[in-house]
Write a protein that holds these residues in place. Structure first.
Motif, mmCIF file in Angstrom:
data_model
loop_
_atom_site.group_PDB
_atom_site.id
_atom_site.type_symbol
_atom_site.label_atom_id
_atom_site.label_comp_id
_atom_site.label_asym_id
_atom_site.label_seq_id
_atom_site.Cartn_x
_atom_site.Cartn_y
_atom_site.Cartn_z
ATOM 1 N N ALA A 122 11.726 -7.009 81.190
ATOM 2 C CA ALA A 122 10.564 -7.714 80.651
ATOM 3 C C ALA A 122 10.819 -9.207 80.593
ATOM 4 N N THR A 123 9.951 -9.969 81.233
ATOM 5 C CA THR A 123 10.046 -11.424 81.220
ATOM 6 C C THR A 123 8.710 -12.012 80.784
ATOM 7 N N ALA A 124 8.725 -13.251 80.354
ATOM 8 C CA ALA A 124 7.502 -14.000 80.059
ATOM 9 C C ALA A 124 7.878 -15.465 79.958
ATOM 10 N N THR A 125 6.913 -16.324 80.168
ATOM 11 C CA THR A 125 7.140 -17.765 80.053
ATOM 12 C C THR A 125 6.120 -18.343 79.093
ATOM 13 N N GLY A 126 6.309 -19.605 78.745
ATOM 14 C CA GLY A 126 5.407 -20.263 77.815
ATOM 15 C C GLY A 126 5.858 -20.099 76.384
ATOM 16 N N SER A 127 5.176 -20.785 75.487
ATOM 17 C CA SER A 127 5.631 -20.844 74.102
ATOM 18 C C SER A 127 5.415 -19.538 73.347
ATOM 19 N N ASN A 128 4.563 -18.646 73.842
ATOM 20 C CA ASN A 128 4.403 -17.354 73.162
ATOM 21 C C ASN A 128 4.980 -16.219 73.995
ATOM 22 N N ALA A 129 6.100 -16.484 74.670
ATOM 23 C CA ALA A 129 6.743 -15.475 75.516
ATOM 24 C C ALA A 129 7.169 -14.256 74.703
ATOM 25 N N MET A 130 7.710 -14.483 73.505
ATOM 26 C CA MET A 130 8.137 -13.353 72.684
ATOM 27 C C MET A 130 6.960 -12.437 72.367
ATOM 28 N N ALA A 131 5.824 -13.022 72.013
ATOM 29 C CA ALA A 131 4.646 -12.218 71.687
ATOM 30 C C ALA A 131 4.155 -11.442 72.907
ATOM 31 N N ALA A 132 4.290 -12.048 74.092
ATOM 32 C CA ALA A 132 3.861 -11.370 75.319
ATOM 33 C C ALA A 132 4.728 -10.138 75.585
ATOM 34 N N ILE A 133 6.043 -10.280 75.407
ATOM 35 C CA ILE A 133 6.932 -9.135 75.634
ATOM 36 C C ILE A 133 6.731 -8.088 74.543
ATOM 37 N N ARG A 134 6.519 -8.534 73.314
ATOM 38 C CA ARG A 134 6.233 -7.570 72.233
ATOM 39 C C ARG A 134 4.961 -6.791 72.546
ATOM 40 N N ARG A 135 3.974 -7.469 73.135
ATOM 41 C CA ARG A 135 2.728 -6.775 73.501
ATOM 42 C C ARG A 135 2.995 -5.698 74.550
ATOM 43 N N LEU A 136 3.937 -5.962 75.463
ATOM 44 C CA LEU A 136 4.328 -4.944 76.432
ATOM 45 C C LEU A 136 4.901 -3.723 75.717
ATOM 46 N N PHE A 137 5.788 -3.949 74.760
ATOM 47 C CA PHE A 137 6.370 -2.823 74.021
ATOM 48 C C PHE A 137 5.286 -2.029 73.290
ATOM 49 N N ILE A 138 4.310 -2.721 72.724
ATOM 50 C CA ILE A 138 3.215 -2.032 72.037
ATOM 51 C C ILE A 138 2.416 -1.190 73.027
ATOM 52 N N THR A 139 2.201 -1.726 74.236
ATOM 53 C CA THR A 139 1.510 -0.964 75.282
ATOM 54 C C THR A 139 2.294 0.289 75.655
ATOM 55 N N LEU A 140 3.613 0.151 75.790
ATOM 56 C CA LEU A 140 4.445 1.314 76.125
ATOM 57 C C LEU A 140 4.378 2.368 75.020
ATOM 58 N N GLU B 145 13.825 -15.611 70.776
ATOM 59 C CA GLU B 145 12.930 -14.774 71.580
ATOM 60 C C GLU B 145 13.489 -13.366 71.786
ATOM 61 N N ALA B 146 14.779 -13.245 72.039
ATOM 62 C CA ALA B 146 15.352 -11.907 72.189
ATOM 63 C C ALA B 146 15.627 -11.284 70.823
ATOM 64 N N GLY B 147 16.164 -12.070 69.898
ATOM 65 C CA GLY B 147 16.513 -11.536 68.582
ATOM 66 C C GLY B 147 15.324 -10.978 67.833
ATOM 67 N N ALA B 148 14.183 -11.655 67.920
ATOM 68 C CA ALA B 148 12.985 -11.190 67.222
ATOM 69 C C ALA B 148 12.589 -9.793 67.680
ATOM 70 N N LEU B 149 12.752 -9.514 68.958
ATOM 71 C CA LEU B 149 12.387 -8.200 69.504
ATOM 72 C C LEU B 149 13.388 -7.127 69.081
ATOM 73 N N PHE B 150 14.676 -7.463 69.132
ATOM 74 C CA PHE B 150 15.695 -6.483 68.717
ATOM 75 C C PHE B 150 15.554 -6.127 67.236
ATOM 76 N N LEU B 151 15.153 -7.089 66.395
ATOM 77 C CA LEU B 151 14.981 -6.792 64.971
ATOM 78 C C LEU B 151 13.906 -5.739 64.739
ATOM 79 N N ASP B 152 12.927 -5.667 65.639
ATOM 80 C CA ASP B 152 11.859 -4.684 65.491
ATOM 81 C C ASP B 152 12.145 -3.393 66.245
ATOM 82 N N GLY B 153 13.386 -3.233 66.717
ATOM 83 C CA GLY B 153 13.765 -1.982 67.382
ATOM 84 C C GLY B 153 13.430 -1.939 68.851
ATOM 85 N N PHE B 154 13.061 -3.088 69.426
ATOM 86 C CA PHE B 154 12.697 -3.154 70.834
ATOM 87 C C PHE B 154 13.861 -3.696 71.659
#
Length: 652
Positions: free
Chosen positions: A461-479, A509-518
């Motif tokens: 999972a990759t994303a660019t821009g200032s809300n990249a973390m939110a974009a990848i989190r949205r992918l996890f929510i979709t999954l 950006e990576a740490g925020a996702l790992f904290l939520d179990g992603f």
């Protein structure tokens, strides 16, 4: 409101009340303020003034000074007057723990007082006490009686207040009813906040600090939800990871905790607590905060209507296992060698593989990467058996002998390859979170409904821009919504201009996702020409360590020092680190005094705590093992304690 913030897909600051600290405004969409705390003896006026000035000139908008007793509180006036005489008018904050009378003095002098609910009235002796409802209410009445005078003084003098809960100093009363939990932290603060609201005093900032970023983030989220539901409004929030440590690890841990919340617009002022001189905290604060200034380079992300996971408790996303990735495997680390030409065996040293030519053997470190991405080239030498090579899919398809290699596809190419049955035993597939709803990605998600395809697929999972973390989190929510269980590697790509900002970017950006179990793996890349392999590998393992998802080294929980500290924390931390850094998985707490020490050490295996001038008390978990040791022998005694508990190993 989606549980704790206005949006999980669009950056929006959380609306809060506005608090006035001197002439400084906090909350209500004002800029995120940065602050620090002096480490000098408050009675040493000259040293405290000099250090405060250094902090101000480094960028501090508030400076906190400890006032452990009435005499230090009185001396705050001398310090304040001297600063004003020299032309410095930055608001001062008095740090109060056990002494209400010191708080009442300080509130008449400085612009803000910080009180810790766990220490201000209650006691902490690690006793389990069962309270009836009536007994519990009597304790609340006792808090009201002791706390109300301070509130009235703050109202009279226009003084602001921070109600600052620390995970390490939750009282025995709170622990007895709520346990050692984020909810206990929230309730500890809410008890004081309800009293202040009843007295019509709202010039308040709140904090929920812990040395574990996961606990810290969950506590702040719960606090926001609780304030919204109970009060109908939110107070400004002071963010920080307490006892973060020093160096790279302290910066990673702080960026993960603070950045995770700021990404969702939660937080109005921050302090990075490092075991270093306080002026060195400010550049880190600036690097964190600048990420949230003038955000305008983000893409639209499909909104979230229902959140399919709990942001208040940790649960790792359920995935299938693709070789050593996913399911119950620890997250893997991918190192990017695509910019490295003519790869040699020695080039793997930065990622934990040391080649010994005379014996033709590899020595593998605890922080050794699991995969290397080499693009369109193959190593010309034999690799250690634990390391796999990832190459571009088109190059992979052109090879004859490719069984042990991992192809890296883009979404469109992978869908075609699956249809033509031209895929490997394990396949990395890039998924761009910025284009979640494109036809290519929709086709890929449909393909992953095929169990045979999914069994060999790892999304990157990759994303660019200032809300990249939110974009990848949205992918996890979709999954989650589509019940797709393929493992996912988080690929964080930094376009920042400096090494320090690269670290902040990746950790946030990576740490925020790992904290939520992603996340089932992490891959860090810098967009500049220099791959910085050693630094990136260290940061990758540091992120996993700080999020408690993969332990590869000793963990140090060390406080940042202050005027209460009873020994040289920086020197002592360095001494302890020098002799214990090889103890993988051992957690060692190094505390300057007892304020948060025993409690914060509940998460540590061993504790080294200042208990008097030149005196040290050693802990095993929460239990005192040796008391009143001279500091010149205490480090050796700590080693003996670790050895006695079967956790010592000799250095290689």
């Amino acid at each position: 409101m989606q549980l704790y913030c206005d949006s999980l897909t669009e950056y929006k600051r959380l609306a809060t009340l506005e608090v006035k600290v001197g002439d400084l405004l906090i909350g209500n969409f004002n800029p995120i303020r940065i602050q620090t705390m002096t480490t000098t003896d408050t009675m040493d006026t000259a040293a405290t003034v000099a250090q405060t000035i250094r902090c101000i000139e480094a960028g501090a908008e508030l400076v906190r000074i400890t006032a452990p007793s009435k005499k230090e509180a009185d001396n705050l006036l001398v310090i304040k007057n001297e600063l004003h005489k020299r032309g410095y008018n930055v608001p001062l904050v008095a740090d109060i723990h056990f002494t209400p009378n010191a708080a009442e003095i300080a509130a008449r002098i400085v612009e803000k007082v910080r009180v810790n609910p766990g220490n201000y009235v209650d006691k902490k002796k690690f006793e389990q006490i069962d309270y009836s409802d009536s007994e519990y209410l009597e304790e609340i009445d006792r808090i009201r009686e002791r706390f109300s005078p301070l509130v009235k003084i703050c109202k009279e003098y226009g003084t602001a207040m921070r109600i600052g809960t620390n995970h390490g100093s939750l009282s025995d009363r709170i622990m007895s009813r709520y346990g050692d939990t984020p909810m206990g932290m929230v309730e500890s603060a809410m008890e004081f906040l309800r009293i202040a609201e009843h007295l019509d005093y709202r010039n308040i900032v709140l904090s929920m600090k812990a040395s574990n970023p996961q606990v810290m983030v969950q506590a702040y989220r719960l606090l926001v939800q609780t304030m919204q539901q109970e009060l109908g409004h939110c107070y400004p929030l002071h963010l920080g990871v307490t006892e973060a440590g020093d160096g790279e690890d302290g910066r990673i841990k702080s960026a993960i905790g603070i950045g995770t919340l700021l990404e969702d617009g939660v937080g109005d002022t921050i302090r990075v607590s490092l075991t270093e001189d306080p002026e060195f905290e400010l550049p880190v604060c600036k690097d964190i905060v600048k990420r949230y200034t003038n955000r305008n380079d983000y893409t639209t992300i499909p909104p979230v209507t229902t959140v399919p996971y709990s942001p208040f408790t940790y649960q790792r996303r359920e995935t299938t296992s693709v070789e050593n990735i996913g399911e119950k495997h620890v997250p893997v680390v991918v190192a990017d060698y695509s910019k490295k030409e003519h790869l040699q065996a020695a080039d793997l040293a930065p990622i934990g593989y040391q080649y010994d030519e005379p014996s033709d053997k590899w020595n593998i470190g605890d922080a050794a990467a699991d995969y290397i991405y080499t693009g369109k080239q193959l190593p010309s030498f034999g690799l250690p058996g634990t390391l796999r090579v990832v190459i571009d899919a088109e190059y992979w398809q052109s090879l004859t002998n490719k069984q042990e290699l991992v192809p890296y596809f883009d979404a469109r190419h992978y869908v075609t390859a699956c249809q033509q049955q031209e895929i490997g035993h394990i396949n990395f597939v890039q998924f761009d979170g910025n284009h979640l709803d494109t036809e290519d990605h929709e086709q890929l998600l449909l393909q992953l409904a095929n169990a045979t395809v999914a069994a060999s697929t790892v999304l990157v999972a990759t994303a660019t821009g200032s809300n990249a973390m939110a974009a990848i989190r949205r992918l996890f929510i979709t999954l989650l919504d589509k019940n797709i269980h393929v493992p996912v590697i988080i690929h964080s790509i930094s376009h920042q201009p400096s090494a320090d900002e690269h670290l902040i970017h990746h950790a946030t950006e990576a740490g925020a996702l790992f904290l939520d179990g992603f996340g089932d793996g992490v891959w860090l890349s810098n967009a500049d020409d220099q791959p910085a392999l050693l630094t990136l590998n260290n940061v990758a393992f540091g992120i996993l360590q700080a999020t408690r998802t993969r332990i590869s080294k000793t963990e140090y929980i060390s406080c940042p020092s202050c005027g209460r500290t009873l020994f040289d924390l920086q020197e002592t931390t360095a001494r302890i680190r020098a002799v214990t850094h090889h103890l993988k998985g051992v957690k060692i707490a190094i505390m300057g005094c007892i304020v948060n020490g025993p409690g914060e050490m509940a998460d540590a295996d061993f504790g080294y705590v200042g208990s008097g001038v030149g005196k040290i008390t050693l802990y095993r978990g929460k239990e005192i093992v040796k008391r009143g040791l001279n500091s010149d022998v205490a480090v050796n005694e700590l080693i003996n304690l670790i050895r006695e508990n079967g956790m010592w190993v000799e250095k290689n």
